[in-house]
Design a protein around this motif. Structure first.
Motif, PDB file in Angstrom:
ATOM      1  N   SER A   1       0.832  -1.281  -0.028  1.00  0.00           N
ATOM      2  CA  SER A   1      -0.082   0.069   0.080  1.00  0.00           C
ATOM      3  C   SER A   1       0.930   1.198  -0.011  1.00  0.00           C
ATOM      4  O   SER A   1       1.923   1.094   0.548  1.00  0.00           O
ATOM      5  CB  SER A   1      -0.696  -0.247   1.202  1.00  0.00           C
ATOM      6  OG  SER A   1      -1.660   1.264   1.403  1.00  0.00           O
ATOM      7  N   THR A   2       0.395   2.323  -0.526  1.00  0.00           N
ATOM      8  CA  THR A   2       1.293   3.440  -0.502  1.00  0.00           C
ATOM      9  C   THR A   2       0.649   4.289   0.584  1.00  0.00           C
ATOM     10  O   THR A   2       1.218   5.662   0.987  1.00  0.00           O
ATOM     11  CB  THR A   2       1.025   4.619  -1.745  1.00  0.00           C
ATOM     12  OG1 THR A   2      -0.692   4.276  -2.098  1.00  0.00           O
ATOM     13  CG2 THR A   2       1.463   3.630  -3.178  1.00  0.00           C
ATOM     14  N   LEU A   3      -0.297   3.812   1.478  1.00  0.00           N
ATOM     15  CA  LEU A   3      -0.754   4.156   2.611  1.00  0.00           C
ATOM     16  C   LEU A   3       0.485   3.990   3.737  1.00  0.00           C
ATOM     17  O   LEU A   3       1.207   3.336   3.484  1.00  0.00           O
ATOM     18  CB  LEU A   3      -1.940   3.788   3.228  1.00  0.00           C
ATOM     19  CG  LEU A   3      -3.267   4.116   2.699  1.00  0.00           C
ATOM     20  CD1 LEU A   3      -4.554   3.086   3.326  1.00  0.00           C
ATOM     21  CD2 LEU A   3      -3.646   5.500   3.121  1.00  0.00           C
TER      22      LEU A   3
ATOM     23  N   ALA B   1      -9.801   2.664   5.074  1.00  0.00           N
ATOM     24  CA  ALA B   1      -8.923   3.924   4.408  1.00  0.00           C
ATOM     25  C   ALA B   1      -8.613   3.355   2.995  1.00  0.00           C
ATOM     26  O   ALA B   1      -8.450   4.158   2.153  1.00  0.00           O
ATOM     27  CB  ALA B   1      -7.660   3.857   5.430  1.00  0.00           C
ATOM     28  N   GLN B   2      -8.104   2.325   2.640  1.00  0.00           N
ATOM     29  CA  GLN B   2      -7.957   1.762   1.366  1.00  0.00           C
ATOM     30  C   GLN B   2      -9.013   1.747   0.619  1.00  0.00           C
ATOM     31  O   GLN B   2      -8.864   2.182  -0.578  1.00  0.00           O
ATOM     32  CB  GLN B   2      -7.541  -0.179   1.470  1.00  0.00           C
ATOM     33  CG  GLN B   2      -6.356  -0.236   2.362  1.00  0.00           C
ATOM     34  CD  GLN B   2      -5.382  -0.486   1.432  1.00  0.00           C
ATOM     35  OE1 GLN B   2      -4.836   0.469   0.740  1.00  0.00           O
ATOM     36  NE2 GLN B   2      -4.374  -1.198   1.626  1.00  0.00           N
TER      37      GLN B   2
ATOM     38  N   ARG C   1     -11.578   3.734   0.415  1.00  0.00           N
ATOM     39  CA  ARG C   1     -11.882   5.239   0.363  1.00  0.00           C
ATOM     40  C   ARG C   1     -11.207   5.746  -0.861  1.00  0.00           C
ATOM     41  O   ARG C   1     -11.431   6.706  -1.444  1.00  0.00           O
ATOM     42  CB  ARG C   1     -11.891   6.285   1.650  1.00  0.00           C
ATOM     43  CG  ARG C   1     -12.969   6.294   2.440  1.00  0.00           C
ATOM     44  CD  ARG C   1     -12.868   7.353   3.532  1.00  0.00           C
ATOM     45  NE  ARG C   1     -11.671   7.201   4.410  1.00  0.00           N
ATOM     46  CZ  ARG C   1     -11.668   6.491   5.586  1.00  0.00           C
ATOM     47  NH1 ARG C   1     -12.834   5.834   6.126  1.00  0.00           N
ATOM     48  NH2 ARG C   1     -10.919   6.331   6.415  1.00  0.00           N
ATOM     49  N   ARG C   2      -9.829   5.148  -0.871  1.00  0.00           N
ATOM     50  CA  ARG C   2      -8.820   5.733  -1.973  1.00  0.00           C
ATOM     51  C   ARG C   2      -9.338   5.333  -3.455  1.00  0.00           C
ATOM     52  O   ARG C   2      -8.675   5.826  -4.160  1.00  0.00           O
ATOM     53  CB  ARG C   2      -7.481   5.557  -1.497  1.00  0.00           C
ATOM     54  CG  ARG C   2      -6.852   6.075  -0.430  1.00  0.00           C
ATOM     55  CD  ARG C   2      -5.880   5.436   0.220  1.00  0.00           C
ATOM     56  NE  ARG C   2      -4.658   5.349  -0.871  1.00  0.00           N
ATOM     57  CZ  ARG C   2      -4.269   4.388  -1.282  1.00  0.00           C
ATOM     58  NH1 ARG C   2      -4.619   3.235  -0.956  1.00  0.00           N
ATOM     59  NH2 ARG C   2      -3.064   4.253  -2.084  1.00  0.00           N
ATOM     60  N   MET C   3     -10.182   4.212  -3.512  1.00  0.00           N
ATOM     61  CA  MET C   3     -10.490   3.472  -4.716  1.00  0.00           C
ATOM     62  C   MET C   3     -11.578   4.340  -5.391  1.00  0.00           C
ATOM     63  O   MET C   3     -12.619   4.457  -4.780  1.00  0.00           O
ATOM     64  CB  MET C   3     -10.809   2.288  -4.465  1.00  0.00           C
ATOM     65  CG  MET C   3      -9.590   1.417  -3.799  1.00  0.00           C
ATOM     66  SD  MET C   3      -9.801  -0.523  -3.329  1.00  0.00           S
ATOM     67  CE  MET C   3      -9.954  -0.917  -4.919  1.00  0.00           C
ATOM     68  N   LYS C   4     -11.332   4.383  -6.628  1.00  0.00           N
ATOM     69  CA  LYS C   4     -12.220   5.109  -7.720  1.00  0.00           C
ATOM     70  C   LYS C   4     -13.248   3.978  -7.776  1.00  0.00           C
ATOM     71  O   LYS C   4     -12.972   3.052  -8.161  1.00  0.00           O
ATOM     72  CB  LYS C   4     -11.715   5.529  -8.749  1.00  0.00           C
ATOM     73  CG  LYS C   4     -11.818   7.109  -9.316  1.00  0.00           C
ATOM     74  CD  LYS C   4     -11.089   7.306 -10.507  1.00  0.00           C
ATOM     75  CE  LYS C   4     -12.322   7.835 -11.245  1.00  0.00           C
ATOM     76  NZ  LYS C   4     -11.880   8.292 -12.710  1.00  0.00           N
TER      77      LYS C   4
END
Lengths: 419, 162
Positions: free
Chosen positions: A6-8, A327-328, A330-333
């Motif tokens: 992850s880039t998180l 969180a993961q 939420r970042r996905m289109k």
């Protein structure tokens, strides 16, 4: 499983030794359909550790007889083990007395018991029952059946766009005719944790008893029925690392004593003649017939196991899983999380733009990822969010951050197939 | 067991993205609504029978990809066919989806519709694929609406000689 980096920020270190705990669950080593199992359907049913499996086997191999019946040694052993399980469950939810713990077949039967025992005796024409939009069908339908039979009314607490109960509206629904509140502790479809302590205090100040559906709460947090001051609390064994076919209705002793029996039969009586039958005392008054003895003892072993880990540590780890997964996603289109309450437990419901949840479920299953898709027996919630169904990942303490990564990778794959 | 991945073949994904014969049918003289209460899928099938021949057909609704692609390919397949031929295809499609017709061994009239054969290994998805065909059967016989769960569920009743 291929963990996608992850880039998180890296996921938090587990509060538990999850690797060691996973070794307790034989099913996690199986490969249904040929893939490593990523089991994220814990809200439907959790898996069973070998400590519980072994306890069931030991009971069947060396302790089984019918209970509360014979004078022979085996029956005395079985009776003692069954009643010991009741004590364990009473301690687990901090009931004041063990006779306040009634074994049922599950949450559904527990709620039906309250409906027949309390509702049919004390709720009449024109009376009102307050439920919420978040309820599972099992905490709606029994009360509808009662309302239809008695001419009572059901009032429904609405929810916000985030999936939180509107507490002002709840308080406004009370009237002189309010006879019962039924509320989920945790929403099975959205994961919202409801402010039940506050809701119970409000109802009890008006003399209204409260039934809490705790099926989705008890596996994920420390529940103290005395602290909550609820009148009824219902939950299931199979969501709690125990067997199916066993559940609990906790009820305050004074209330249980005033209730009428639910099922008639053996063990729930003191004496029977064709002129008059005298009912047994609680809890036996509500446990007609031979109960699921092995399942009750297995559930006792399950709460021992969970207490050994610690419900607080379980809650911390599951919050970390849920926060990381949320969180993961939420970042996905093209991914919409359904249910964004400030306080949630273990459930992540989502919708993928342009992809029906059943297609999501089938494609995730091809990667060995087990999620639930559908209306989750909570159609009023689906209607509120104007979706026919959602996909739901639900966590247990034995899930890992790598499994969250597998879910995210699986969702990306679904999007790719449908792009 | 067939690889369930074969279910999401390009032809199915294509019909899901660009469903054929999708929308209203102004000149329809037979209509039915089908729904699967278990998953919330529902669709309408409307058709124009000219004598015994299906002159025009359209569908619309909300459903999963399997259901939508099945409906799209169904409308393309039965357009221009007689009622009797359509009923035979309904029967064959149902038999294929439930595993009683082996399309690679037995004669049939399903053509490209055999891409749906994989649902037989996914019991929870069989109804998704069959729902449009139930609804077509209901429309041909002018049953106002049908459901995969209702008592007059065509899944539990003989299809073809109603």
């Amino acid at each position: 499983m291929t963990a996608r980096l992850s880039t998180l920020s890296p996921p938090p270190a587990p509060a538990l030794d999850v690797g060691r705990l996973r070794a307790d669950f034989p099913i996690l080593e199986t490969r249904p359909g040929g893939n490593a199992l990523v089991y994220l359907d814990n809200a439907a049913s959790s898996q069973m550790p070998r400590q519980v499996i072994d306890r069931l086997v030991r009971y069947q191999r060396s302790q089984h007889a019918n209970i509360h019946r014979a004078v022979h040694t085996l029956s005395e052993i079985a009776t003692a083990e069954y009643e010991e399980a009741r004590r364990k469950l009473a301690r687990f939810i901090n009931a004041r007395e063990e006779r306040e713990v009634i074994f049922t077949s599950g949450t559904t039967e527990a709620i039906n018991l309250a409906m027949h025992g309390y509702g049919r005796r004390f709720i009449g024409a024109g009376d009102e029952i307050i439920l919420t939009t978040l309820e599972h069908h099992s905490n709606i339908v029994p009360w509808q059946m009662l309302a239809e039979e008695k001419g009572a009314k059901i009032r429904v607490v609405p929810i916000s766009e985030a999936g939180e109960l509107l507490i002002d509206e709840y308080e406004n629904l009370f009237s002189e005719r309010t006879k019962l509140v039924g509320v989920a502790h945790v929403s099975n479809a959205l994961g919202s944790v409801n402010p039940i302590k506050q809701m119970i205090a409000f109802a009890r100040a008006r003399g209204v008893p409260v039934l809490v559906d705790g099926a989705q709460a008890v596996p994920h947090m420390k529940v103290d029925v005395q602290d909550l001051d609820c009148d009824f609390y219902a939950f299931s064994g199979h969501k709690l690392c125990g067997p199916t076919g066993i559940g609990i209705l906790y009820g305050k002793a004074a209330l249980l004593e005033r209730m009428q029996p639910f099922k008639g039969g053996g063990d729930m009586i003191l004496s029977v003649s064709f002129e008059k039958t005298t009912y047994n005392v609680i809890p036996q008054k509500f446990e007609a017939g031979t109960p699921p003895i092995a399942a009750a003892i297995g559930l006792g072993a399950a709460v021992d196991y969970l207490s050994g880990i610690g419900m607080e540590a379980i809650a911390v780890h599951e919050h970390n899983l849920l926060d990381y997964a949320s969180a993961q996603l939420r970042r996905m289109k093209g991914v919409r999380i359904i249910g964004t309450a400030a306080h949630k437990a273990a459930v992540l419901s989502f919708a993928l733009e342009g992809v029906h949840p059943h297609d999501v479920g089938t494609l995730l299953n091809q990667d060995g990822i087990a999620v639930r898709t559908g209306h989750h027996c909570a159609q009023p919630v689906m209607q509120r969010f104007k979706v026919p169904a959602t996909s739901r990942a639900s966590f247990a303490f034995y899930n890992t951050m790598a499994e969250v990564d597998a879910l995210v990778a699986g969702i990306r794959n679904v999007q790719k197939v449908f792009s | 067991m067939a690889d369930p991945k074969s279910l999401y073949q390009e032809v199915i994904l294509d019909h899901n993205r660009k469903p054929r014969n999708y929308g209203e049918l102004a000149q329809a003289n037979h209509k039915a609504e089908g729904h699967n209460p278990l998953c919330g899928d529902h669709l309408n099938v409307a058709l124009k029978l000219e004598g015994e021949r299906i002159d025009a057909i359209a569908f619309q609704g909300e459903s999963c990809a399997i259901c939508k692609a099945s409906a799209s390919m169904m409308t393309a397949s039965v357009k221009g066919k007689t009622r009797q031929d359509a009923e035979q295809m309904i029967q064959e499609f149902r038999d294929m989806a439930t595993g009683t017709l082996e399309t690679d061994k037995q004669a049939h009239h399903l053509g490209r519709l055999t891409v749906f054969a994989g649902v037989r290994d996914l019991p929870t998805r069989v109804k998704c694929a069959i729902l449009p065909w139930h609804t077509l059967h209901a429309a041909l016989n002018s049953i106002a609406d049908t459901s995969t769960e209702s008592e007059n569920d065509p899944m539990h009743a003989p299809i073809g000689d109603a």
